[in-house]
Design a protein around this motif. Structure first.
Motif, PDB file in Angstrom:
ATOM      1  N   ALA A 162       0.898  -1.137  -0.093  1.00 43.38           N
ATOM      2  CA  ALA A 162       0.020   0.061   0.005  1.00 43.38           C
ATOM      3  C   ALA A 162       0.964   1.338   0.099  1.00 43.38           C
ATOM      4  O   ALA A 162       0.700   2.381  -0.600  1.00 43.38           O
ATOM      5  N   ARG A 163       1.898   1.277   0.711  1.00 45.47           N
ATOM      6  CA  ARG A 163       2.773   2.503   0.587  1.00 45.47           C
ATOM      7  C   ARG A 163       3.564   2.458  -0.593  1.00 45.47           C
ATOM      8  O   ARG A 163       3.724   3.712  -0.942  1.00 45.47           O
ATOM      9  N   LYS A 164       3.675   1.656  -1.207  1.00 43.15           N
ATOM     10  CA  LYS A 164       4.597   1.421  -2.594  1.00 43.15           C
ATOM     11  C   LYS A 164       3.611   2.098  -3.683  1.00 43.15           C
ATOM     12  O   LYS A 164       4.056   2.758  -4.613  1.00 43.15           O
ATOM     13  N   LEU A 165       2.165   1.448  -3.716  1.00 42.21           N
ATOM     14  CA  LEU A 165       1.216   2.080  -4.558  1.00 42.21           C
ATOM     15  C   LEU A 165       0.607   3.224  -4.178  1.00 42.21           C
ATOM     16  O   LEU A 165      -0.279   3.877  -4.944  1.00 42.21           O
ATOM     17  N   ASN A 166       0.543   3.678  -2.941  1.00 41.83           N
ATOM     18  CA  ASN A 166      -0.139   4.900  -2.493  1.00 41.83           C
ATOM     19  C   ASN A 166      -1.404   4.574  -2.407  1.00 41.83           C
ATOM     20  O   ASN A 166      -2.230   5.604  -2.740  1.00 41.83           O
ATOM     21  N   VAL A 167      -1.763   3.416  -1.829  1.00 40.10           N
ATOM     22  CA  VAL A 167      -3.354   3.334  -1.651  1.00 40.10           C
ATOM     23  C   VAL A 167      -3.673   3.100  -0.196  1.00 40.10           C
ATOM     24  O   VAL A 167      -2.556   2.760   0.574  1.00 40.10           O
ATOM     25  N   ASN A 168      -5.053   2.973   0.028  1.00 44.02           N
ATOM     26  CA  ASN A 168      -5.234   2.525   1.607  1.00 44.02           C
ATOM     27  C   ASN A 168      -4.793   1.164   1.740  1.00 44.02           C
ATOM     28  O   ASN A 168      -5.195   0.065   1.191  1.00 44.02           O
ATOM     29  N   SER A 169      -4.094   1.116   3.155  1.00 47.24           N
ATOM     30  CA  SER A 169      -3.561  -0.228   3.343  1.00 47.24           C
ATOM     31  C   SER A 169      -4.649  -1.177   3.969  1.00 47.24           C
ATOM     32  O   SER A 169      -4.749  -2.331   3.601  1.00 47.24           O
ATOM     33  N   GLY A 170      -5.804  -0.664   4.350  1.00 44.53           N
ATOM     34  CA  GLY A 170      -6.852  -1.502   4.719  1.00 44.53           C
ATOM     35  C   GLY A 170      -7.569  -2.077   3.764  1.00 44.53           C
ATOM     36  O   GLY A 170      -7.990  -3.305   3.814  1.00 44.53           O
ATOM     37  N   ILE A 171      -7.724  -1.611   2.554  1.00 44.13           N
ATOM     38  CA  ILE A 171      -8.280  -2.036   1.258  1.00 44.13           C
ATOM     39  C   ILE A 171      -7.452  -3.131   0.720  1.00 44.13           C
ATOM     40  O   ILE A 171      -7.847  -4.438   0.521  1.00 44.13           O
ATOM     41  N   VAL A 172      -6.105  -3.198   0.860  1.00 44.94           N
ATOM     42  CA  VAL A 172      -5.077  -4.117   0.418  1.00 44.94           C
ATOM     43  C   VAL A 172      -5.343  -5.255   1.296  1.00 44.94           C
ATOM     44  O   VAL A 172      -5.358  -6.392   0.739  1.00 44.94           O
ATOM     45  N   ILE A 173      -5.107  -4.984   2.751  1.00 44.53           N
ATOM     46  CA  ILE A 173      -5.509  -6.158   3.544  1.00 44.53           C
ATOM     47  C   ILE A 173      -6.626  -6.827   3.480  1.00 44.53           C
ATOM     48  O   ILE A 173      -6.814  -7.952   3.334  1.00 44.53           O
ATOM     49  N   PHE A 174      -7.816  -6.213   3.172  1.00 38.22           N
ATOM     50  CA  PHE A 174      -9.018  -6.770   2.949  1.00 38.22           C
ATOM     51  C   PHE A 174      -9.052  -7.583   1.885  1.00 38.22           C
ATOM     52  O   PHE A 174      -9.738  -8.752   1.812  1.00 38.22           O
ATOM     53  N   CYS A 175      -8.465  -7.167   0.749  1.00 37.57           N
ATOM     54  CA  CYS A 175      -8.425  -8.064  -0.506  1.00 37.57           C
ATOM     55  C   CYS A 175      -7.628  -9.236  -0.137  1.00 37.57           C
ATOM     56  O   CYS A 175      -8.077 -10.302  -0.938  1.00 37.57           O
ATOM     57  N   PHE A 176      -6.560  -9.316   0.365  1.00 36.77           N
ATOM     58  CA  PHE A 176      -5.945 -10.377   0.754  1.00 36.77           C
ATOM     59  C   PHE A 176      -6.556 -11.344   1.409  1.00 36.77           C
ATOM     60  O   PHE A 176      -6.586 -12.493   1.241  1.00 36.77           O
ATOM     61  N   ASP A 177      -7.121 -10.887   2.491  1.00 36.01           N
ATOM     62  CA  ASP A 177      -8.007 -11.720   3.313  1.00 36.01           C
ATOM     63  C   ASP A 177      -8.919 -12.336   2.578  1.00 36.01           C
ATOM     64  O   ASP A 177      -9.374 -13.421   2.782  1.00 36.01           O
ATOM     65  N   ILE A 178      -9.834 -11.815   1.647  1.00 38.64           N
ATOM     66  CA  ILE A 178     -10.843 -12.426   0.870  1.00 38.64           C
ATOM     67  C   ILE A 178     -10.316 -13.454   0.148  1.00 38.64           C
ATOM     68  O   ILE A 178     -10.878 -14.586  -0.113  1.00 38.64           O
ATOM     69  N   VAL A 179      -9.232 -13.227  -0.515  1.00 40.45           N
ATOM     70  CA  VAL A 179      -8.704 -14.283  -1.584  1.00 40.45           C
ATOM     71  C   VAL A 179      -8.181 -15.352  -0.680  1.00 40.45           C
ATOM     72  O   VAL A 179      -8.418 -16.541  -1.040  1.00 40.45           O
ATOM     73  N   ILE A 180      -7.466 -15.216   0.545  1.00 46.48           N
ATOM     74  CA  ILE A 180      -7.002 -16.328   1.285  1.00 46.48           C
ATOM     75  C   ILE A 180      -8.173 -17.207   1.753  1.00 46.48           C
ATOM     76  O   ILE A 180      -8.072 -18.542   1.510  1.00 46.48           O
ATOM     77  N   VAL A 181      -9.094 -16.552   2.368  1.00 44.13           N
ATOM     78  CA  VAL A 181     -10.385 -17.560   2.723  1.00 44.13           C
ATOM     79  C   VAL A 181     -11.092 -18.053   1.606  1.00 44.13           C
ATOM     80  O   VAL A 181     -11.541 -19.382   1.846  1.00 44.13           O
ATOM     81  N   THR A 182     -11.211 -17.463   0.791  1.00 43.24           N
ATOM     82  CA  THR A 182     -11.742 -18.015  -0.726  1.00 43.24           C
ATOM     83  C   THR A 182     -11.183 -19.108  -1.173  1.00 43.24           C
ATOM     84  O   THR A 182     -11.728 -20.393  -1.417  1.00 43.24           O
ATOM     85  N   VAL A 183      -9.814 -19.114  -1.323  1.00 40.53           N
ATOM     86  CA  VAL A 183      -8.944 -20.223  -1.742  1.00 40.53           C
ATOM     87  C   VAL A 183      -8.941 -21.448  -0.837  1.00 40.53           C
ATOM     88  O   VAL A 183      -8.969 -22.297  -1.170  1.00 40.53           O
ATOM     89  N   GLY A 184      -8.760 -20.871   0.564  1.00 40.13           N
ATOM     90  CA  GLY A 184      -8.794 -21.916   1.880  1.00 40.13           C
ATOM     91  C   GLY A 184     -10.215 -22.809   1.318  1.00 40.13           C
ATOM     92  O   GLY A 184      -9.904 -24.211   2.043  1.00 40.13           O
ATOM     93  N   SER A 185     -11.283 -22.231   1.359  1.00 40.29           N
ATOM     94  CA  SER A 185     -12.608 -22.975   1.363  1.00 40.29           C
ATOM     95  C   SER A 185     -12.673 -23.706   0.289  1.00 40.29           C
ATOM     96  O   SER A 185     -13.213 -24.789   0.204  1.00 40.29           O
ATOM     97  N   PHE A 186     -11.881 -23.494  -0.913  1.00 40.57           N
ATOM     98  CA  PHE A 186     -11.731 -24.739  -1.814  1.00 40.57           C
ATOM     99  C   PHE A 186     -10.974 -25.869  -1.598  1.00 40.57           C
ATOM    100  O   PHE A 186     -11.106 -26.710  -2.102  1.00 40.57           O
ATOM    101  N   ILE A 187      -9.799 -25.658  -1.046  1.00 41.46           N
ATOM    102  CA  ILE A 187      -8.740 -26.539  -0.651  1.00 41.46           C
ATOM    103  C   ILE A 187      -9.300 -27.511   0.488  1.00 41.46           C
ATOM    104  O   ILE A 187      -9.275 -28.665   0.556  1.00 41.46           O
ATOM    105  N   ILE A 188      -9.910 -26.787   1.368  1.00 36.54           N
ATOM    106  CA  ILE A 188     -10.719 -27.385   2.755  1.00 36.54           C
ATOM    107  C   ILE A 188     -12.009 -27.445   2.467  1.00 36.54           C
ATOM    108  O   ILE A 188     -12.955 -26.613   2.563  1.00 36.54           O
ATOM    109  N   HIS A 189     -12.585 -28.717   1.955  1.00 34.94           N
ATOM    110  CA  HIS A 189     -14.171 -28.702   1.489  1.00 34.94           C
ATOM    111  C   HIS A 189     -14.999 -28.560   2.732  1.00 34.94           C
ATOM    112  O   HIS A 189     -16.239 -28.226   2.719  1.00 34.94           O
ATOM    113  N   SER A 190     -14.413 -28.850   4.063  1.00 36.06           N
ATOM    114  CA  SER A 190     -15.343 -28.678   5.115  1.00 36.06           C
ATOM    115  C   SER A 190     -15.202 -27.328   5.692  1.00 36.06           C
ATOM    116  O   SER A 190     -16.118 -27.029   6.460  1.00 36.06           O
ATOM    117  N   ALA A 191     -14.525 -26.618   5.232  1.00 40.82           N
ATOM    118  CA  ALA A 191     -14.459 -25.126   5.680  1.00 40.82           C
ATOM    119  C   ALA A 191     -15.763 -24.427   5.357  1.00 40.82           C
ATOM    120  O   ALA A 191     -16.077 -24.710   3.929  1.00 40.82           O
TER     121      ALA A 191
END
Length: 209
Positions: free
Chosen positions: A138-167
């Motif tokens: 976020a510092r490098k791209l000059n954007v809101n860090s909260g938005i970047v963190i939220f995008c990271f979280d959504i991607v990780i949770v979504t990918v994890g739900s595909f890997i772990i079918h019980s999640a």
């Protein structure tokens, strides 16, 4: 004295995070975002320790911080090391679920983790992980860090739900949302107090003059 105060804040914050993970998320196979979310995925798939995995994931990110954003390195190093230890310690202390229903566990777990993260962020302390990477990006791209963190979280949770079918994807999103709201509220109260202090200081100077 300042070092002792910082150590106590890190200890309290990491304890909340450890309880949130081991007492609420792990018993129901729930996910969250960030490096802790990735660590949970490895835990569910390979039965490795969450704290140890979090430490291993965070090391290369902290190496990057050392070379490019030294202040982020110093503000996150102690939190990262202590949280890794406390998370695995509480995995043995908390032997099972603390609530009966998955929905409650998702919300309470997110609130506990959010309290821990918020307490540390109020003192400019973080536990690092992908949140640290997001802050640097976020510092490098000059954007809101909260938005970047939220995008990271959504991607990780979504990918994890595909890997772990019980999640459960929806419940994991509830956890991420609870963490974000709780952390934001705690950090916001600090900013409001600082704002009131600044105004009072200004008025005091006017009265003296």
């Amino acid at each position: 004295m300042e070092f002792l105060k910082k150590g106590i804040i890190i200890l309290i914050g990491c304890t909340f995070i450890a309880i949130g993970i081991n007492g609420f998320l792990v018993p129901f196979g729930l996910l969250e975002g960030g490096a802790l979310g990735i660590s949970l995925i490895f835990h569910y798939v390979m039965n490795v320790k969450v704290g140890l995995t979090f430490l291993l994931i965070s090391i290369p990110i902290f190496i990057l911080a050392w070379f490019f954003y030294r202040s982020f390195f110093y503000n996150g190093l102690h939190g990262m090391l202590l949280s890794s230890i406390i998370i695995d310690v509480f995995a043995d202390i908390l032997g099972g679920r603390l609530v009966t229903y998955p929905l409650m566990s998702a919300a309470y777990g997110g609130i506990m983790i959010g309290i821990g993260a918020g307490i540390m962020l109020r003192s400019d302390i973080s536990i690092g992980g992908t949140d640290l990477l997001a802050q640097m990006l976020a510092r490098k791209l000059n954007v809101n860090s909260g938005i970047v963190i939220f995008c990271f979280d959504i991607v990780i949770v979504t990918v994890g739900s595909f890997i772990i079918h019980s999640a459960h994807l929806l419940l994991s999103f509830i956890t991420v949302f609870s963490i974000g709201v709780t952390t934001s509220l705690i950090v916001l109260t600090r900013k409001q107090k600082q704002g009131r202090y600044s105004r009072n200081s200004k008025y005091s100077k006017l009265d003296v003059s």
